[in-house]
Motif scaffolding. Structure first.
Motif, PDB file in Angstrom:
ATOM      1  N   GLN B 127       0.901  28.705  38.237  1.00 38.49           N
ATOM      2  CA  GLN B 127       1.184  29.535  39.381  1.00 38.49           C
ATOM      3  C   GLN B 127       2.358  29.091  40.286  1.00 38.49           C
ATOM      4  OE1 GLN B 127      -2.309  29.999  42.083  1.00 38.49           O
ATOM      5  NE2 GLN B 127      -1.280  31.408  43.263  1.00 38.49           N
ATOM      6  N   VAL B 130       5.046  30.648  38.826  1.00 36.73           N
ATOM      7  CA  VAL B 130       5.337  32.206  39.062  1.00 36.73           C
ATOM      8  C   VAL B 130       5.882  32.191  40.507  1.00 36.73           C
ATOM      9  CG1 VAL B 130       3.819  34.133  39.916  1.00 36.73           C
ATOM     10  CG2 VAL B 130       3.171  32.789  37.933  1.00 36.73           C
ATOM     11  N   GLU B 134       9.331  34.154  41.571  1.00 33.12           N
ATOM     12  CA  GLU B 134       9.202  35.273  42.456  1.00 33.12           C
ATOM     13  C   GLU B 134      10.120  35.095  43.715  1.00 33.12           C
ATOM     14  OE1 GLU B 134       5.936  37.843  43.179  1.00 33.12           O
ATOM     15  OE2 GLU B 134       5.193  37.365  41.426  1.00 33.12           O
ATOM     16  N   LEU B 164       2.772  37.612  46.460  1.00 32.09           N
ATOM     17  CA  LEU B 164       3.274  37.781  45.089  1.00 32.09           C
ATOM     18  C   LEU B 164       3.089  39.053  44.338  1.00 32.09           C
ATOM     19  CD1 LEU B 164       1.936  34.212  44.170  1.00 32.09           C
ATOM     20  CD2 LEU B 164       4.273  34.795  44.699  1.00 32.09           C
ATOM     21  N   GLN B 165       4.159  39.327  43.640  1.00 32.32           N
ATOM     22  CA  GLN B 165       3.920  40.789  43.127  1.00 32.32           C
ATOM     23  C   GLN B 165       3.008  40.577  41.821  1.00 32.32           C
ATOM     24  OE1 GLN B 165       7.979  41.341  41.584  1.00 32.32           O
ATOM     25  NE2 GLN B 165       8.647  42.112  43.768  1.00 32.32           N
ATOM     26  N   SER B 166       3.018  39.176  41.181  1.00 36.87           N
ATOM     27  CA  SER B 166       1.858  39.147  40.163  1.00 36.87           C
ATOM     28  C   SER B 166       0.612  39.195  40.748  1.00 36.87           C
ATOM     29  CB  SER B 166       2.204  37.777  39.584  1.00 36.87           C
ATOM     30  OG  SER B 166       2.053  36.670  40.546  1.00 36.87           O
ATOM     31  N   GLY B 167       0.282  39.172  41.990  1.00 34.94           N
ATOM     32  CA  GLY B 167      -1.027  39.508  42.789  1.00 34.94           C
ATOM     33  C   GLY B 167      -1.894  38.391  42.890  1.00 34.94           C
ATOM     34  N   ALA B 168      -1.084  37.050  42.161  1.00 36.20           N
ATOM     35  CA  ALA B 168      -1.900  35.987  42.352  1.00 36.20           C
ATOM     36  C   ALA B 168      -2.205  35.407  43.919  1.00 36.20           C
ATOM     37  CB  ALA B 168      -1.199  34.796  41.518  1.00 36.20           C
TER      38      ALA B 168
END
Lengths: 368, 368
Positions: B127, B130, B134, B164-168
């Protein structure tokens, strides 16, 4: 002539891992760099020349004994091929000495204790020789004046004072030997003033002792006579090896002194009072009593140690290249050797023997 | 590309006498026969191939590190000629990696702790990557969810959640780093739910970190750039030896992360929550927590031991030929090596460092 015989058998299991099968307690250089055997030898040198001092020990420790006592006559080292208890361990030198000197009188002393003061010890043994000279039928034992009701020792009950032409006092007839008592009995003995700790030290004419041995333990007497006949001849080793293992295993107290004290033989039993500090150094706390301690009561012997905030500990090492260190310890024992390390509270010192048994069961003799 | 960098400096004085100058804590094979360094390496292998894992360590331990990590690429072992604190210990691999790969993103992990479960650790580091992808300007730190008010650690105060765009979830802006607090403050931090233990683990783009280093510690940045320019060339060793000792000694927290968190540079600081058991095994009792114990709570590692009536002890030896034995011990630590033995209550384990200092003062480095 007068002789001294040091009994240096025994193993000293409770001083493991420092004492081991191949280096028993008596041979450890633990008191100011001297062994208990050496100290015992030096005590006898107070009143005997070295050529009249014998050592009875396990044959396996012969080389170490010679190294400890370079001033001893080699012919006076009697090596038992196997342990056959104290009746034979004292009878063996008695038989050898009698062969060499029909008038031999021997003092049997141990190498298990530190004795202080040495002068008084020497004076008492000398008095034992006086008793044996004036009463040649006597088996003289030495009674330590007890300081508390020890339940791990035998006691000697004194009877009437023995009259001596020399006028010396402090010698008595023995009325009875007592085995290790319970606490109440031990306390009663001490309070009475008529009992001594049985020291396991003796003086007697060799002929008197061997006659008594013949009376009570004829098998031992016969075997030892066979050994003595071959002694100082080429057959010495061969006969010793063949006969000694056949001797009955029995203690001198149980096999000779007790029946003699009951009038079952020709000898009489006397006790000479020995008012000394008689310190059994057979456990780590007992040994520590005779070693120097620092201002915090820590005893440190043998190798380097660093301690922080620690009191009343016993730290002993046999390796000057190894550091033993402690933080915040009280009343602990730390013993380090190259083979093993022991850590336990002082209060657990009596269980070292159990630990040794357990170690033997688990690892054989590897660490013993 | 993504890289892992293991910080394997430090000495582990509180694990003396097992950890020593020539064999520090990270290299001791004490957890199931594996070292902390090996365990750290294997944690990274969860998500990185071995050729993308670097180790930054003292040059003196190079051979031992290679022995522990035979599957590591030799060129990834960065040996510090001397310790210059963590700002340089992380900057050094950052500069080397950036030279090799302008897009390099590195995860900095430590080898001081046992981390469980490993899967969750790996998930958190992923993470972090990530977040760095981002938000390329981010210096990502990892915050351990605290279980008590530890006064020996720094804390990270989190602010708003990071989108976070990844939604994490579980990533936050950092509002402040806090130095080791007093107990009341530490308890307040834990109760608030907004503070993490500062793990000393990070993820960042190498260019982002080095730009920030240039901003706050220009002398370090300049020196490390000189070293990186010579890296993977014949002049590598010579330049390293000449320049590294000149770098200013300062920690990455104090020198980079704190000023960055205060907005004094271009980077922003984020924290990713790491909900793992994060076990500092830097003292004997802490290490014992991750070792197996017997039914009496005794931890025995390394060599043979015999114990009687003993509970909750820690017995560690590095010598299979040496027996450690104990009777009647509770809550004690016994550490045996060929050079030294340590005995202390568990409660005194924090004072081992003092003991080492005292030993050094008295004996030099002989037993260290």
């Amino acid at each position: 002539m007068q002789y001294g015989v040091i009994m240096a058998g025994g193993s000293g299991t409770r001083l493991w891992p420092m004492s081991r099968a191949e280096r028993p307690k008596q041979l450890l250089p633990i008191i100011g760099g001297k062994s208990l055997l050496r100290l015992s030898f030096e005590r006898l040198l107070q009143f005997l020349p070295p050529e009249r001092i014998c050592v009875c020990t396990s044959a396996a420790h012969r080389a170490q004994v010679v190294a400890e006592l370079p001033d001893m006559a080699r012919g006076n080292l009697l090596g038992e091929p196997c342990p056959r208890d104290t009746a034979n361990a004292v009878g063996f030198p008695a038989a050898v000495l009698l062969k060499r000197d029909p008038q031999a009188v021997m003092a049997v002393v141990t190498a298990d204790h530190v004795i202080e003061p040495v002068d008084r010890f020497a004076q008492c043994i000398r008095q034992g020789f006086v008793v044996a000279a004036e009463h040649p039928e006597s088996l003289v034992t030495f009674g330590i004046v007890p300081t508390f009701g020890h339940t791990g020792l035998g006691y000697v009950h004194r009877a009437d004072a023995l009259s001596l032409q020399s006028g010396a006092a402090g010698a008595y007839r023995v009325s009875e030997f007592k085995e290790k008592p319970d606490q109440a009995t031990a306390d009663r003995y001490v309070a009475s003033g008529d009992y001594y700790w049985n020291s396991g030290m003796f003086v007697w004419r060799c002929d008197t002792f061997l006659a008594e041995l013949q009376q009570h333990l004829p098998e031992s007497a016969k075997g030892l006579a066979t050994i003595a006949a071959a002694w100082d001849t080429p057959r010495q080793s061969e006969v010793l090896a063949a006969v000694y293992p056949t001797l009955p295993k029995i203690s001198v107290d149980y096999g000779v002194m007790e029946p003699a004290s009951l009038g079952k033989g020709k000898a009489s039993v006397a006790v000479v009072e020995m008012p000394v500090r008689w310190i059994d150094v057979g456990s780590w706390p007992a040994l520590a009593e005779v070693l120097k301690s620092d201002g915090d009561g820590n005893v440190t012997e043998g190798g380097p140690a660093v301690v922080i905030d620690s009191q009343q500990n016993i730290i002993v090492s046999d390796d000057p290249e190894h550091l033993v260190s402690a933080i915040g310890l009280r009343d602990m024992i730390i013993i380090h050797t190259r083979k093993a390390t022991l850590v336990c509270p002082r209060s657990e010192a009596q269980r070292v023997k159990t630990l040794v048994d357990l170690t033997k069961a688990r690892f054989g003799t590897k660490y013993l």
